[in-house]
Design a protein around this motif. Structure first.
Motif, mmCIF file in Angstrom:
data_model
loop_
_atom_site.group_PDB
_atom_site.id
_atom_site.type_symbol
_atom_site.label_atom_id
_atom_site.label_comp_id
_atom_site.label_asym_id
_atom_site.label_seq_id
_atom_site.Cartn_x
_atom_site.Cartn_y
_atom_site.Cartn_z
ATOM 1 N N GLU A 433 0.832 -1.207 0.000
ATOM 2 C CA GLU A 433 0.000 0.000 0.000
ATOM 3 C C GLU A 433 0.865 1.255 0.000
ATOM 4 N N TYR A 434 1.980 1.196 0.718
ATOM 5 C CA TYR A 434 2.872 2.350 0.741
ATOM 6 C C TYR A 434 3.423 2.630 -0.655
ATOM 7 N N ILE A 435 3.805 1.580 -1.344
ATOM 8 C CA ILE A 435 4.311 1.766 -2.711
ATOM 9 C C ILE A 435 3.240 2.403 -3.592
ATOM 10 N N VAL A 436 2.006 1.930 -3.477
ATOM 11 C CA VAL A 436 0.913 2.469 -4.297
ATOM 12 C C VAL A 436 0.653 3.932 -3.922
ATOM 13 N N GLN A 437 0.735 4.245 -2.647
ATOM 14 C CA GLN A 437 0.554 5.627 -2.214
ATOM 15 C C GLN A 437 1.598 6.546 -2.842
ATOM 16 N N GLN A 438 2.826 6.081 -2.885
ATOM 17 C CA GLN A 438 3.877 6.906 -3.485
ATOM 18 C C GLN A 438 3.699 7.014 -5.001
ATOM 19 N N CYS A 439 3.158 5.992 -5.616
ATOM 20 C CA CYS A 439 2.848 6.081 -7.047
ATOM 21 C C CYS A 439 1.764 7.115 -7.309
ATOM 22 N N ALA A 440 0.899 7.333 -6.340
ATOM 23 C CA ALA A 440 -0.208 8.283 -6.507
ATOM 24 C C ALA A 440 0.177 9.708 -6.188
ATOM 25 N N LEU A 441 1.422 9.945 -5.800
ATOM 26 C CA LEU A 441 1.835 11.310 -5.479
ATOM 27 C C LEU A 441 1.737 12.194 -6.719
ATOM 28 N N PRO A 442 1.169 13.382 -6.587
ATOM 29 C CA PRO A 442 1.193 14.316 -7.726
ATOM 30 C C PRO A 442 2.596 14.850 -7.921
ATOM 31 N N PRO A 443 3.024 15.064 -9.142
ATOM 32 C CA PRO A 443 4.414 15.505 -9.386
ATOM 33 C C PRO A 443 4.758 16.819 -8.708
ATOM 34 N N GLU A 444 3.783 17.749 -8.574
ATOM 35 C CA GLU A 444 4.130 19.069 -8.040
ATOM 36 C C GLU A 444 4.485 19.028 -6.563
ATOM 37 N N THR A 445 4.087 17.973 -5.839
ATOM 38 C CA THR A 445 4.411 17.920 -4.411
ATOM 39 C C THR A 445 5.844 17.503 -4.167
ATOM 40 N N GLU A 446 6.571 17.131 -5.215
ATOM 41 C CA GLU A 446 7.927 16.634 -5.018
ATOM 42 C C GLU A 446 8.980 17.696 -5.263
ATOM 43 N N LYS A 447 8.563 18.935 -5.454
ATOM 44 C CA LYS A 447 9.529 20.009 -5.677
ATOM 45 C C LYS A 447 10.299 20.290 -4.392
ATOM 46 N N LEU A 448 11.601 20.258 -4.495
ATOM 47 C CA LEU A 448 12.455 20.447 -3.322
ATOM 48 C C LEU A 448 13.106 21.811 -3.385
ATOM 49 N N GLY A 449 13.660 22.221 -2.264
ATOM 50 C CA GLY A 449 14.322 23.508 -2.200
ATOM 51 C C GLY A 449 15.653 23.482 -2.916
ATOM 52 N N PRO A 450 16.277 24.644 -3.038
ATOM 53 C CA PRO A 450 17.550 24.703 -3.765
ATOM 54 C C PRO A 450 18.670 23.941 -3.086
ATOM 55 N N ASP A 451 18.555 23.732 -1.772
ATOM 56 C CA ASP A 451 19.610 23.018 -1.058
ATOM 57 C C ASP A 451 19.392 21.522 -1.039
ATOM 58 N N SER A 452 18.252 21.079 -1.551
ATOM 59 C CA SER A 452 17.945 19.657 -1.496
ATOM 60 C C SER A 452 18.612 18.937 -2.651
ATOM 61 N N GLU A 453 18.743 17.654 -2.463
ATOM 62 C CA GLU A 453 19.323 16.822 -3.509
ATOM 63 C C GLU A 453 18.366 16.738 -4.691
ATOM 64 N N ASP A 454 18.922 16.760 -5.868
ATOM 65 C CA ASP A 454 18.092 16.734 -7.073
ATOM 66 C C ASP A 454 17.498 15.340 -7.250
ATOM 67 N N LEU A 455 16.169 15.300 -7.200
ATOM 68 C CA LEU A 455 15.481 14.013 -7.337
ATOM 69 C C LEU A 455 14.690 13.950 -8.635
ATOM 70 N N THR A 456 15.039 14.759 -9.593
ATOM 71 C CA THR A 456 14.244 14.801 -10.808
ATOM 72 C C THR A 456 14.249 13.464 -11.519
ATOM 73 N N ALA A 457 15.434 12.903 -11.714
ATOM 74 C CA ALA A 457 15.527 11.646 -12.458
ATOM 75 C C ALA A 457 15.199 10.446 -11.587
#
Length: 1454
Positions: A433-457
């Motif tokens: 269920e956790y995996i499915v929940q993460q699959c359902a995340l909208p892309p815009e909620t994953e935007k990180l700050g400038p100091d965060s590690e780049d998780l785009t790819a």
């Protein structure tokens, strides 16, 4: 390639290697390597020879040559013989040890050559190296480094030498005092140990299988003692790292008991280095090797140090990884390797240390711990097998962490668990269920700050999707876990974002189950998991497929899953869906999100649903499906488009149901439960009712009627009605829903059933909802949403009637009422902006209504057209950067207006009907606002194209208003807006093709001349005015070639109207085209000349642009050059006195000598043919009749003055000088005592009473002279002769013979030579250089030059006036003494020599104003008027008995 040539080329390259540019050096090195590929022996020999011959060559250049040698040796080692290898070895050894000091690059390059040779000729190299590696003396540092590198590159060749090397090297360790030497020994020991371990690991392939580990144990123990106990304590960081790197592999070669003995000191010593070095990779690598050695010997001393080991290693794994630092990444890998070793030897201690760390809230701690757990699960699977429940339970808190980095780590741990059977344990469902929940995340909620590690790819959602798919497709043991458990995630709305990966995984799982067998494929009904029903799955997948490209293409994925589940949904659907689903998928592949038509796609899905229901053909199943659809409606509250489509699906299912009770019940429930406040939901519900009405029209109308009568439309009263405004608003929304429902029912229900109900049921109910009664008075709502609903419903009802087969015979009695209502809605919209689609929908409704019977009255058609044009064209354009919604609404509104206008035009497809439509557009075409002109021209082009496309010419009939239309559009080709210019050209092109169609040409005929208009569009875009107007002239030529003759005059008259256009460019373009047409086609306009001249003259007063005035003058010139008499006659008909514009047109006729001669001749003819005056009796009691001038000679005299006042008329005037002078002098004599015509007298009185006065016929007025000199007015008696005098004066001022134009001062006029008495009986003479004949009276008056015979004699009646009896130059004895110098005298008083002032104002003053004397080049001469020997004598009544002797006029030359 010969040997000598290679050597020469190599020598040249080697000489060039000393270039100072490093880039050149690299290129030379590369060239040597390339040369060596062709001839390696020669190239090596050349390099060797060059180095030996150039002993003093600097080491950087020697380094470059050695690098080339190393490349050649490495690539051709198999081709070298022993002698060559020996030579290269000696050369490299010499180069490596030449300098005693450390020269890194040079010595490293030589060492690399030795290592390269040693890969094959190890004995040769070792022989040379051992000669420099003798006991008792420290070798060169590079020799030790070369031995180390050679051991690493050629394990099997070097290990047999290591025994002797170690025995020689161990005594040297104590002798090494320099850190560089110690580092070299450490490196050698490290590589020696690694070579021995590799040799022992592949002992079966080794050349000497008798080698054993204990052979090197004693030597390694001795070396270990020196390195650990002495060198490791050094302050030099580089040496410490070299020591610890060597200790790792050396620990494997130490005796077991010695290692066990050293571990309590060795491990803390190594761990202490973590605090001393920032780069800890080498420490971790060595620590891992030591731990592996300790575990391999079964060390018991390791356990007491586990806590310190785990703490130190955990601290290292929690260091944040920087992707730009490879050593940090490598360090983490080595640390994880250490954890693997510990997990295998002490799993309980490891988990007891790690799992509590998962409960901490620190990001780095939790991330590091999760990373270790994942690694341990993968690398120590057997040891962790019994620990699965503990590990699963410890994941409870990490599952709740919202940090994206932690989420990614958790997903990676779950992926590892899936591969090792963890998810099959209790609690594994939570991981899925956790995996499915993460699959359902909208892309815009994953935007990180400038100091965060780049998780785009590698974002959380992306890694979760890939994990779910990999687990379901590659891990066989997960099939039973995921099927059918994943089905439970299809219907909950919170998992909507995960539908695409869920569907893909389920499709794969379903196919695997299907391969096993049909029974296994079916969804189990006794599963412990609450699985959705087939109806819920069908509804869900079909609904989400309506937005096919959302969520990474969930439309195709859901359709594939639907097809894969066909047996579970209904047994009869498999074969049918096998043929209907693939076309849907192909349709999605053909389009993209931007190109797909949403309406068409939804229609395809609804057709698929209808086909499915027809195949099932089970009323119970269909009713269950419709019920499930209704249940899922609330789930899509935040998804209006999906909810709208689901309403359509409900309507489709209810339409297929045969149970009327179920249909009525669900329709009623839909009306009661719908969210009427939302526009999309109102629209969806109305669509549902409309689709259902296809099969259940009466039931739908009955439910709508009951809904109207229900309590929801009754306002509550009492104390609880405190939210009255909100209740009224909700009531309006309810009404809007009902109105929309009626509209969709009319649009979708069968036409044969709808037509009888339109006027009796549908429309009355719509308007009943729209308006209410207050105290018996009908009150319409002001709610724009309700207006929009009504307009949209009327539009759909009208469209339904139009599309009916009985539309032609249907008499729509409420049509005028509906059109009037739509016009009111349009009128109520703001004129400067678009805020709602009301006007668009209203115009669409009118479009359909117009085509119905009965036809609208002419006035209503006109009002409708004007109202819609004003409502749309006056809207201000959107500013730059405005939202796309406004732009889209504007474009839709413009298309609706186009459709309405074409619908109106369709009712009258005649030239007259087209002209009516264009007349409505004409004010907008000439608007001062650019955007209004552009829109109007666009609409005009649309109407003309429609007229051309739908034109049906039954017979050859004239297109009678072609000229009017072209005259309206063609000047816009020079509009300030480029878009308007292009549309104007399109309009002209279409009009010309319309004419060709009326002439009998086929619609697809293409005329080469007309097609040139397309190529001229580029010239219209050019900003240069010259290019622009040249293009307009070319357009005029095309029009002239294709315009019928009968249309030319209407075209010209229309273009004359354009001279006053507010757009200066357009008015100039009109003149350009007018002149082009007159030049090309003016020869056929003889009968229309008066009309053209009159119109042109009437337009000039409104024109202020000088360029347009000049072009208008040129138009008159072009017309006169072809029809001179007609133009002159027309201009003579202009009112007297001529205004300034008429005078300008007269002057335009004097620009070309030939035309000027014709004009002067015609004017002379006009002046002589008519009598100069007529006798009238002014008063009844007057004794003598008065004399009133005739208009034609007077107008001709004024015209003569204007023509001759133009400097360009000089040659023509000189050619007609005698006739002009005689005629004008005659006119002078005929004007004394003659009054103006009565009409002009009235004008004269008005002009004197008003200020400023207009131009009069009197030269003494402000416009009296050719150059506009301001003069004091003279008495009225001089009014009539003034025009004649001005003409004569202008004639006299021309350069003739030796005379030039006399100068004139303000308030003065030049008098000709005065006539003086020369003596009694002396004939009067007036000097002049031309012979001329003057008209004389009946007495035979002649004017001749002295010494010449009279050349002409004219007779007639001499009017009263003054003539000299004889004249002579003053102070001269004859004509030769005349100098021609004129005397300036005031024009306001007579000459001082005249004794009788009472008569002097009659002739002398008039002559002063009219006759200007010629300036002579030299001398001086005064002239005075004298009559006989005495005072001036009036010559009144001079007739047959008067002056009998001829008057001679002798010449006066310089």
């Amino acid at each position: 390639m010969t040997e000598s040539y290679v050597k020469k080329l190599a020598a040249i390259l080697l000489d060039a290697i000393t270039d100072k540019d490093p880039l050149v050096q690299e290129q030379v090195c590369g060239a040597l390597c390339a040369l060596g590929e062709a001839a390696p022996e020669e190239a090596l020999g050349a390099c060797e020879e060059y180095l030996r011959q150039h002993e003093k060559l600097a080491h950087p250049y020697r380094t470059m040559i050695l690098r080339a040698v190393e490349v050649l040796v490495s690539s051709h080692i198999g081709e070298l013989d022993k002698a060559e290898a020996r030579a290269v070895t000696l050369l490299a050894s010499s180069e490596m040890t030449r300098a005693k000091e450390l020269v890194c690059d040079w010595q490293r390059a030589a060492s690399d050559v030795l290592v390269a040779v040693g890969k094959r000729f190890v004995s040769t190299v070792m022989e040379e190296l051992l000669s420099k590696f003798q006991p008792g003396a420290l070798p060169h540092c590079s020799v030790v480094q070369t031995l180390a590198n050679l051991a690493a590159s050629n394990v099997f060749g070097m290990v047999p030498f290591l025994t002797s090397i170690l025995s020689t090297m161990l005594p040297m360790l104590g002798m090494a005092k320099h850190d560089a030497m110690r580092v070299a020994f450490c490196c050698a020991l490290q590589h020696f140990s690694e070579s021995i371990l590799e040799y022992l690991a592949d002992l079966d392939q080794a050349p000497d299988p008798t080698v054993r580990k204990d052979t090197f144990a004693a030597d390694m123990l001795s070396a270990y003692d020196i390195l650990f106990n002495h060198w490791l304590q050094s302050r030099e960081a580089k040496l410490r790292l070299a020591v610890v790197e060597a200790l790792g592999p050396m620990s494997h070669l130490l005796p077991g008991e010695k290692l066990e003995e050293q571990l309590p000191k060795l491990l803390p010593g190594v761990l202490a280095l973590y605090k001393k070095h920032a780069e800890t990779f080498h420490v971790s690598k060595s620590l891992g090797q030591i731990l592996e050695a300790a575990v391999s010997v079964g060390s018991r001393t390791l356990e007491p140090q586990l806590d310190s080991l785990l703490a130190a290693l955990h601290a290292q794994i929690c260091v944040p990884v920087e992707s730009s630092s490879p050593l940090v990444v490598s360090n983490q890998k080595e640390v994880l390797r250490c954890f693997t070793v510990l997990a295998r030897c002490a799993p309980d201690r490891l988990l007891a240390f790690l799992l509590p760390k998962l409960d901490t809230s620190g990001e780095r701690t939790r991330l590091g711990t999760l990373q270790v757990v994942r690694h341990v699960i993968n690398s120590a699977a057997s040891q962790m097998e019994v620990k699965k429940p503990f590990i699963l339970s410890s994941m409870r808190l990490p599952l709740l962490d919202t940090n994206p980095k932690v989420k990614r780590a958790v997903v990676q741990v779950i992926s590892a668990m899936a591969h090792h059977g963890y998810l099959e344990q209790p609690g594994g469902e939570a991981m899925v269920e956790y995996i499915v929940q993460q699959c359902a995340l909208p892309p815009e909620t994953e935007k990180l700050g400038p100091d965060s590690e780049d998780l785009t790819a590698d974002s959380v959602r992306a890694i979760s999707i890939s994990t779910l798919y990999l687990v379901s497709t590659t891990v066989d043991r997960m099939s039973d876990v995921l099927w059918p458990y994943l089905l439970a995630f299809l219907t909950p709305v919170r998992f909507t974002g995960a539908l695409t990966p869920l569907c893909r995984s389920l499709v794969h799982l379903a196919q695997k189950r299907q391969e096993v067998g049909a029974e296994a494929f079916l969804v189990p009904s006794n599963s412990n998991v609450a699985l959705p029903s087939p109806y819920a799955v069908t509804t869900r997948l079909l609904t989400v497929a309506s937005q096919p490209y959302v969520g990474d293409g969930r439309g195709a994925a859901s359709l594939r899953l639907l097809n894969a589940l066909h047996r579970s949904i209904h047994p009869l659907l498999g074969q049918r869906w096998a043929t209907t689903v693939p076309p849907l998928l192909e349709h999605l592949d053909e389009f993209t999100e931007e190109t797909l038509s949403q309406k068409e796609w939804e229609e395809r899905l609804l057709a698929f649903l209808r086909d499915t229901l027809a195949v099932v053909s089970d009323n119970t199943w269909i009713c269950q499906l419709s019920l499930e659809m209704c249940k899922q409606l609330p789930c899509y509250s935040g998804l209006p488009q999906e909810k709208n489509f689901l309403y359509k699906c409900v309507g489709t299912a209810l339409g297929a149901a045969s149970s009327k009770d179920v249909v009525r019940k669900q329709l009623r429930e839909l009306l009661e439960a719908a969210g009427h406040q939302e526009e999309a939901e109102r629209e969806g519900l109305a669509c549902c009712f409309g689709i259902c009405a296809i099969s259940h029209l009466d039931d739908v109308l009955a439910q709508l009627g009951d809904f109207m009568k229900s309590d929801v439309f009754r306002k509550s009263t009492g104390i609880f009605n405190i939210f009255k405004e909100r209740s009224e608003n909700e009531l309006e929304k309810l009404k809007g829903t009902a109105i929309l429902c009626y509209g969709h029912v009319a649009a979708r229900a069968p036409r044969e059933l709808v037509l009888p109900k339109v006027e009796s049921d549908l429309l009355p109910n719509m308007f009943r909802y729209f308006s209410t009664k207050v105290l018996g008075i009908k009150v319409e709502t002001k709610d724009p949403a309700l207006k929009l609903c009504l307009v949209q419903s009327v539009c759909m009802a009208s469209q339904a009637i139009c599309s009916s087969a009985q539309a032609g015979s249907f008499h729509f009695s409420r049509k005028p009422e509906l059109v009037a209502q739509m016009m009111e809605f349009i009128k109520a919209e703001p004129q400067d902006s678009l805020r709602s689609p009301i006007r668009k929908k209203a115009m669409l409704a009118c479009t359909y209504l117009v085509s119905l019977e009965p036809a609208l009255e002419e006035q209503m058609r006109a009002d409708l057209t004007r109202r819609c044009l004003h409502s749309v064209l006056s809207v201000l354009p959107n500013p730059e950067g405005e939202c796309d919604h406004q732009e889209s609404l504007y474009l839709d509104t413009m298309r609706a207006l186009e459709d309405l206008l074409t619908s109106l035009l369709q009712r009258d497809m005649t030239p007259q009907g087209l002209q009516i439509m264009v007349e409505h557009l004409s004010p907008w075409i000439k608007s001062p606002r650019g955007h209004e002109r552009a829109r109007a021209l666009g609409l005009s082009a649309c109407l003309l194209r429609y007229f051309l496309d739908h034109l049906r010419v039954g017979a050859l009939v004239p297109f009678h208003n072609l000229g009017l239309l072209i005259g309206l559009f063609s000047p816009r080709c020079a509009d300030l807006w480029p878009a308007t210019r292009r549309e104007a050209v399109s309009c002209v092109r279409t009009l010309l093709y319309l004419q060709l169609s009326y002439d009998g040409f086929a619609r697809d005929y293409r005329d080469d001349v007309v097609e040139r208009l397309l190529t001229l569009k580029d010239g219209l875009v050019h900003p240069d005015p010259d290019v622009l107007f040249h293009t307009c002239y070319s357009i005029g030529q095309i029009i002239a070639k294709r315009l019928p003759p009968e249309q030319l005059i209407s075209l010209l008259l229309t273009m004359f109207e354009g001279l006053g256009d507010p757009d200066k460019n357009c008015s100039r373009a009109a003149t350009v085209m007018i002149n082009c047409l007159l030049k090309e086609r003016g020869n056929g306009l003889l009968e229309k000349v008066p009309e053209l001249v009159t119109v042109l003259r009437s337009k000039l007063p409104d024109t202020r642009e000088e360029a347009i005035l000049q072009a208008a003058q040129h138009s008159v010139y072009l017309l006169a050059s072809q029809h001179c008499a007609a133009v002159v006659a027309s201009l003579l008909g202009s009112p007297l006195p001529f205004d300034s514009h008429t005078c300008t047109l007269w002057r335009a006729l004097a620009v070309e000598p030939g035309l000027t001669t014709q004009v002067l001749g015609l004017l002379l003819d006009k002046m002589s043919k008519d009598v100069p005056f007529k006798e009238t009796r002014t008063f009844l009691l007057s004794s003598s009749p008065g004399r009133e001038a005739t208009l034609l000679p007077l107008a001709a005299t004024c015209a003569l003055y204007e023509v001759m006042s133009t400097p360009a008329s000089g040659p023509a005037v000189l050619g007609l000088y005698p006739q002009l002078f005689a005629a004008l002098l005659q006119r002078v004599s005929c004007t004394v005592g003659v009054t103006l015509p009565r009409t002009l007298q009235a004008k004269e009185r008005r002009s004197t009473a008003s200020a400023p006065a207009p131009r009069t016929l009197e030269p003494c007025s402000p416009s009296g002279t050719p150059f506009g000199r301001v003069r004091r007015p003279t008495p009225r008696r001089g009014l009539l002769p003034c025009s004649c005098h001005r003409a004569v004066g202008t004639l006299w001022s021309l350069p003739s013979g030796p005379g030039v134009l006399g100068q004139e001062a303000s308030g003065w006029s030049g008098l000709p030579a005065a006539v003086t008495r020369a003596g009694a009986g002396t004939p009067a003479c007036l000097t002049w250089s031309h012979s001329c004949a003057l008209w004389g009276g009946t007495s035979g008056l002649q004017v001749t030059a002295p010494g010449h015979r009279a050349t002409h004699e004219a007779r007639g009646t001499v009017s009263s006036g003054y003539l000299p009896t004889h004249c002579r130059p003053a102070g001269s004895s004859g004509p030769r003494g005349c100098s021609g110098q004129h005397l300036l005298v005031p024009s306001s008083r007579p000459h001082r020599a005249a004794p009788h002032r009472s008569h002097s104002h009659l002739l002398p003053e008039t002559v002063q104003q009219s006759l200007r004397v010629l300036r002579r080049p030299s001398g001086k001469c005064e002239w005075t008027w004298r009559l006989g020997p005495g005072a001036p004598t009036p010559l009144h009544g001079l007739g047959a008995a008067g002056l009998q002797a001829p008057i001679r006029l002798p010449s006066c030359h310089p």
